[in-house]
Design a protein around this motif. Structure first.
Motif, PDB file in Angstrom:
ATOM      1  N   GLU A  18      80.408  70.014 -26.969  1.00 24.58           N
ATOM      2  CA  GLU A  18      80.699  71.338 -27.515  1.00 24.58           C
ATOM      3  C   GLU A  18      80.114  71.526 -28.910  1.00 24.58           C
ATOM      4  N   LYS A  19      79.922  70.436 -29.631  1.00 23.28           N
ATOM      5  CA  LYS A  19      79.289  70.544 -30.941  1.00 23.28           C
ATOM      6  C   LYS A  19      77.828  70.970 -30.783  1.00 23.28           C
ATOM      7  N   CYS A  20      77.172  70.467 -29.748  1.00 21.55           N
ATOM      8  CA  CYS A  20      75.792  70.884 -29.442  1.00 21.55           C
ATOM      9  C   CYS A  20      75.766  72.384 -29.141  1.00 21.55           C
ATOM     10  N   VAL A  21      76.719  72.820 -28.340  1.00 21.17           N
ATOM     11  CA  VAL A  21      76.817  74.238 -27.972  1.00 21.17           C
ATOM     12  C   VAL A  21      76.962  75.084 -29.233  1.00 21.17           C
ATOM     13  N   GLY A  22      77.810  74.656 -30.133  1.00 19.52           N
ATOM     14  CA  GLY A  22      78.011  75.391 -31.382  1.00 19.52           C
ATOM     15  C   GLY A  22      76.747  75.480 -32.210  1.00 19.52           C
ATOM     16  N   ARG A  23      75.997  74.396 -32.274  1.00 15.23           N
ATOM     17  CA  ARG A  23      74.746  74.408 -33.038  1.00 15.23           C
ATOM     18  C   ARG A  23      73.764  75.423 -32.471  1.00 15.23           C
ATOM     19  N   VAL A  24      73.585  75.373 -31.141  1.00 16.63           N
ATOM     20  CA  VAL A  24      72.630  76.284 -30.496  1.00 16.63           C
ATOM     21  C   VAL A  24      73.102  77.726 -30.647  1.00 16.63           C
ATOM     22  N   GLN A  25      74.369  77.953 -30.398  1.00 21.64           N
ATOM     23  CA  GLN A  25      74.919  79.307 -30.487  1.00 21.64           C
ATOM     24  C   GLN A  25      74.773  79.872 -31.899  1.00 21.64           C
ATOM     25  N   ASN A  26      75.061  79.073 -32.921  1.00 22.27           N
ATOM     26  CA  ASN A  26      74.916  79.540 -34.306  1.00 22.27           C
ATOM     27  C   ASN A  26      73.464  79.838 -34.643  1.00 22.27           C
ATOM     28  N   ALA A  27      72.550  78.999 -34.162  1.00 20.29           N
ATOM     29  CA  ALA A  27      71.126  79.238 -34.429  1.00 20.29           C
ATOM     30  C   ALA A  27      70.668  80.547 -33.807  1.00 20.29           C
ATOM     31  N   LEU A  28      71.127  80.834 -32.597  1.00 15.48           N
ATOM     32  CA  LEU A  28      70.739  82.081 -31.930  1.00 15.48           C
ATOM     33  C   LEU A  28      71.422  83.286 -32.570  1.00 15.48           C
TER      34      LEU A  28
END
Length: 128
Positions: free
Chosen positions: A73-83
């Motif tokens: 979920e930390k990976c998901v957060g990184r990608v989501q924040n970047a987008l």
């Protein structure tokens, strides 16, 4: 107790200490399963982004991309924040499917999306 047995017991104890230390760092969110945290490899750090406008009717453009390399979920957060850091976008990322659903108020530049994902240490798959 003979010397070889003692050496094996000491080696096992040392390995257990390192394993427990790693487990503590993962479960306390100081690190994550994908090697993030303070020593993350060359991945660009993106601040948390809160999307204020969450009315889908205000986003006439959409794009779905398959993101590879996410493991938690930390990976998901990184990608989501970047987008979401891109102007006029609202992205939602699903770990299970590996899909990023991107809504935008203006036409979406796929290359910019791919760069944003790659800058965080992941990549967009061109195969479904």
């Amino acid at each position: 107790m003979n010397a070889p047995t003692l050496i094996i017991i000491v080696a096992i104890a040392i390995l257990m200490v390192f394993a427990l230390r790693r487990a503590y760092r993962v479960f306390s969110l100081k690190d994550d399963c994908c090697g993030g945290g303070p020593k993350a490899p060359k991945a660009k750090k993106v601040a948390a982004v809160t999307v204020e406008d969450t009315d889908e009717a205000n986003y006439p453009f959409s794009l779905d991309v398959k993101v590879k390399g996410m493991t938690c979920e930390k990976c998901v957060g990184r990608v989501q924040n970047a987008l979401n850091a891109q102007s006029g976008t609202w992205a939602r990322v699903d770990l299970g499917s590996g899909m990023a659903h991107i809504l935008a108020k203006s036409p979406i530049d796929r290359d910019a999306v791919e760069r944003a994902v790659e800058d965080t240490g992941y990549y967009v798959s061109h195969r479904d």
